[in-house]
Design an enzyme around this catalytic site. Structure first.
Site, short mmCIF file in Angstrom:
data_model
loop_
_atom_site.label_atom_id
_atom_site.label_comp_id
_atom_site.label_asym_id
_atom_site.label_seq_id
_atom_site.Cartn_x
_atom_site.Cartn_y
_atom_site.Cartn_z
N ARG A 2 0.79 -0.92 -0.37
CA ARG A 2 0.39 0.47 0.01
C ARG A 2 0.77 1.12 0.21
O ARG A 2 0.61 2.62 -0.29
CB ARG A 2 -0.95 -0.14 0.94
CG ARG A 2 -1.90 0.61 0.88
CD ARG A 2 -3.24 0.28 1.82
NE ARG A 2 -4.52 1.61 1.80
CZ ARG A 2 -4.36 3.00 3.22
NH1 ARG A 2 -3.81 2.76 4.46
NH2 ARG A 2 -5.41 3.47 2.89
N HIS A 18 0.39 4.24 -2.82
CA HIS A 18 -0.06 5.71 -2.07
C HIS A 18 0.99 6.34 -2.73
O HIS A 18 1.18 7.76 -3.33
CB HIS A 18 -0.64 5.78 -0.95
CG HIS A 18 -1.30 5.17 -0.51
ND1 HIS A 18 -2.18 5.94 0.46
CD2 HIS A 18 -2.70 4.38 -0.94
CE1 HIS A 18 -3.42 5.08 1.03
NE2 HIS A 18 -3.71 4.51 -0.17
N ASP A 19 2.13 6.38 -2.84
CA ASP A 19 3.01 6.59 -3.14
C ASP A 19 3.77 7.16 -4.43
O ASP A 19 3.01 8.78 -5.41
CB ASP A 19 4.83 6.05 -3.12
CG ASP A 19 6.00 7.01 -2.77
OD1 ASP A 19 6.11 8.29 -2.81
OD2 ASP A 19 7.29 6.56 -4.02
N VAL A 70 0.51 9.97 -5.54
CA VAL A 70 1.08 11.15 -5.98
C VAL A 70 1.78 11.69 -6.74
O VAL A 70 2.83 10.79 -5.80
CB VAL A 70 1.12 11.02 -4.21
CG1 VAL A 70 0.51 12.70 -3.84
CG2 VAL A 70 -0.50 10.69 -3.68
N GLY A 104 3.39 10.17 -8.69
CA GLY A 104 4.95 9.75 -8.84
C GLY A 104 5.41 8.67 -7.71
O GLY A 104 5.86 8.81 -7.12
N ASP A 164 8.59 8.97 -6.37
CA ASP A 164 9.37 8.95 -5.86
C ASP A 164 9.62 9.35 -4.48
O ASP A 164 10.84 9.70 -3.80
CB ASP A 164 9.75 10.91 -6.60
CG ASP A 164 7.50 10.99 -5.97
OD1 ASP A 164 7.38 10.31 -4.83
OD2 ASP A 164 7.75 12.59 -6.25
N SER A 185 8.28 9.64 -2.06
CA SER A 185 7.74 11.60 -1.65
C SER A 185 6.60 11.53 0.00
O SER A 185 6.65 12.32 1.09
CB SER A 185 7.21 12.26 -2.44
OG SER A 185 5.71 11.63 -2.79
N HIS A 198 -6.62 -5.98 -2.55
CA HIS A 198 -6.71 -6.32 -1.54
C HIS A 198 -7.63 -7.91 -1.02
O HIS A 198 -8.29 -8.11 0.01
CB HIS A 198 -8.62 -5.28 -1.73
CG HIS A 198 -7.71 -3.89 -1.23
ND1 HIS A 198 -9.24 -2.99 -1.59
CD2 HIS A 198 -7.13 -3.09 -1.39
CE1 HIS A 198 -8.77 -1.62 -1.32
NE2 HIS A 198 -7.39 -1.77 -1.08
N THR A 199 -6.94 -8.72 -1.26
CA THR A 199 -6.68 -9.61 -1.02
C THR A 199 -5.65 -10.10 0.08
O THR A 199 -5.80 -11.20 1.37
CB THR A 199 -6.47 -10.60 -2.54
OG1 THR A 199 -6.69 -12.34 -1.86
CG2 THR A 199 -4.77 -10.45 -2.12
N ASP A 242 -9.77 -9.27 3.56
CA ASP A 242 -10.33 -10.89 2.77
C ASP A 242 -10.68 -11.48 3.66
O ASP A 242 -9.44 -12.14 4.55
CB ASP A 242 -9.31 -11.06 1.33
CG ASP A 242 -9.38 -12.82 1.26
OD1 ASP A 242 -11.00 -13.44 1.58
OD2 ASP A 242 -8.42 -13.56 0.24
N ASP A 286 -4.44 -14.18 -2.91
CA ASP A 286 -4.43 -15.41 -4.05
C ASP A 286 -6.05 -14.43 -5.02
O ASP A 286 -6.45 -13.30 -4.69
CB ASP A 286 -5.21 -16.55 -2.34
CG ASP A 286 -6.24 -16.63 -2.39
OD1 ASP A 286 -7.08 -14.82 -2.07
OD2 ASP A 286 -6.60 -16.74 -0.81
#
Length: 322
Positions: free
Chosen positions: A66, A70-71, A74, A76, A78, A80, A197-198, A242, A250
């Site tokens: 994650r 999330h990097d 926003v 690219g 990088d 940040s 999200h598995t 999950d 999976d």
């Protein structure tokens, strides 16, 4: 005529050769062999640290995956998201999609320390995030892919962009398709990436409305969650994204969607009588198909607007600029 024909084919062949990546160099300016000579043990060092962290806490694999997502979404890939606030800018860690949610910073710190000890000033934090995400998926039983390397680290971060660029768990299917399209992804790639999200968990705060108000949720499933997520308390209580195999990468996530057991509203939107239903069904039936598409989409995501060449920097400490 023969002279011109020979020269035409010579020029054409040179043009074709110019389009072929050399030494693993991708069109993004990244290369699969970027650290082969400057830090040959970088990848094995990252993998070892990730394996240790995930063995200690399986949830950490999802957290590292994650962080990379999330990097990249926003401005690219990088690094940040790793920056702490300074007097000159407010970082991305306190943005709505991140605060009290993204985690794993200490693991990245540990990896960076280990890599710095063998190759000081060589391996970027952005590359560590990309490799750690891949290794997290692999150690939890998912697919692998080649991570192109050579990203450099940003020297700033954007709270405002983090507030707006990361898709919300309350989005409709049309809004999800639009949000991912804005980043260059097709609807098919969006569904594949959602398969992350598995693994992992979500806070009651982000799925409360779904289990109490959505009409496309399995009643037994929603009732099982309410004791841990009451209507007016327990915002930070966690439930697995999950429930069937929370610590294994999976295709269980997609099987859950077919059964109306998606934890987030945005999850269930992928299978709710819309244009992506057939793809969800395909992934629910074939983990192999999901793995293939997920790996390709992750490879593409990792190449989002990287900083390369002499731009940016290679941070010595991922939390602050040099």
């Amino acid at each position: 005529m023969g002279f011109y024909r020979r020269n035409y084919y010579h020029v054409l062949s040179c043009m074709v050769l110019a389009l072929i990546p050399i030494n693993g160099m991708a069109s993004s300016g990244l290369s699969s062999t970027f650290y082969s000579t400057t830090c040959p043990k970088a990848l094995s060092t990252i993998r070892g640290a990730v394996n240790t962290a995930v063995a200690k806490e399986h949830r950490m694999g999802a957290s590292l995956l994650r962080l990379h997502f999330h990097d990249c979404f926003v401005n690219g890939c990088d690094g940040s998201i790793l920056l702490d606030d300074t007097a000159n800018f407010t970082g991305e860690k306190t943005a709505g999609p991140n605060v009290d949610s993204v985690r794993g910073f200490e693991v990245i710190d540990d990896i960076k320390s280990k890599v710095e000890s063998i190759c000081p000033g060589v391996v970027s934090c952005a590359d560590i995030l990309a490799v750690a995400a891949r290794d997290s998926v692999v150690v939890l039983g998912g697919p692998t892919w080649t991570v192109e390397l050579g990203r450099r680290d940003s020297t700033t971060a954007s709270l405002d962009d983090a507030e707006t660029d990361i898709p919300s768990p309350g989005l409709s299917l049309d809004d999800l398709i639009s949000a991912f399209s804005d980043k260059g992804f097709s609807a098919k790639e969006m569904v594949a990436l959602s398969g992350s999200h598995t693994i992992g968990q979500a806070r009651c705060l982000v799925f409360r409305d779904r289990i109490y108000n959505d009409d496309n949720v399995d009643s037994t499933f929603s009732e099982s969650l309410k004791s841990n997520c009451p209507e007016s308390d327990g915002d930070d209580n966690l439930s697995a994204l999950d429930e069937t195999s929370p610590a294994v990468f999976d295709n269980g996530y997609f099987k859950n969607l077919v059964d109306n057991k998606g934890l987030l509203h945005s999850d269930q939107e992928l299978f709710n009588g819309g244009s992506t239903d057939s793809q969800v069904s395909s992934y629910a039936s074939s983990a192999t198909t999901f793995y293939k598409d997920f790996a390709a989409a992750m490879d593409k995501m990792g190449k989002m607007s990287p900083i390369t060449g002499t731009k940016g920097q290679v941070r010595a400490n991922c939390r602050k600029i040099n």
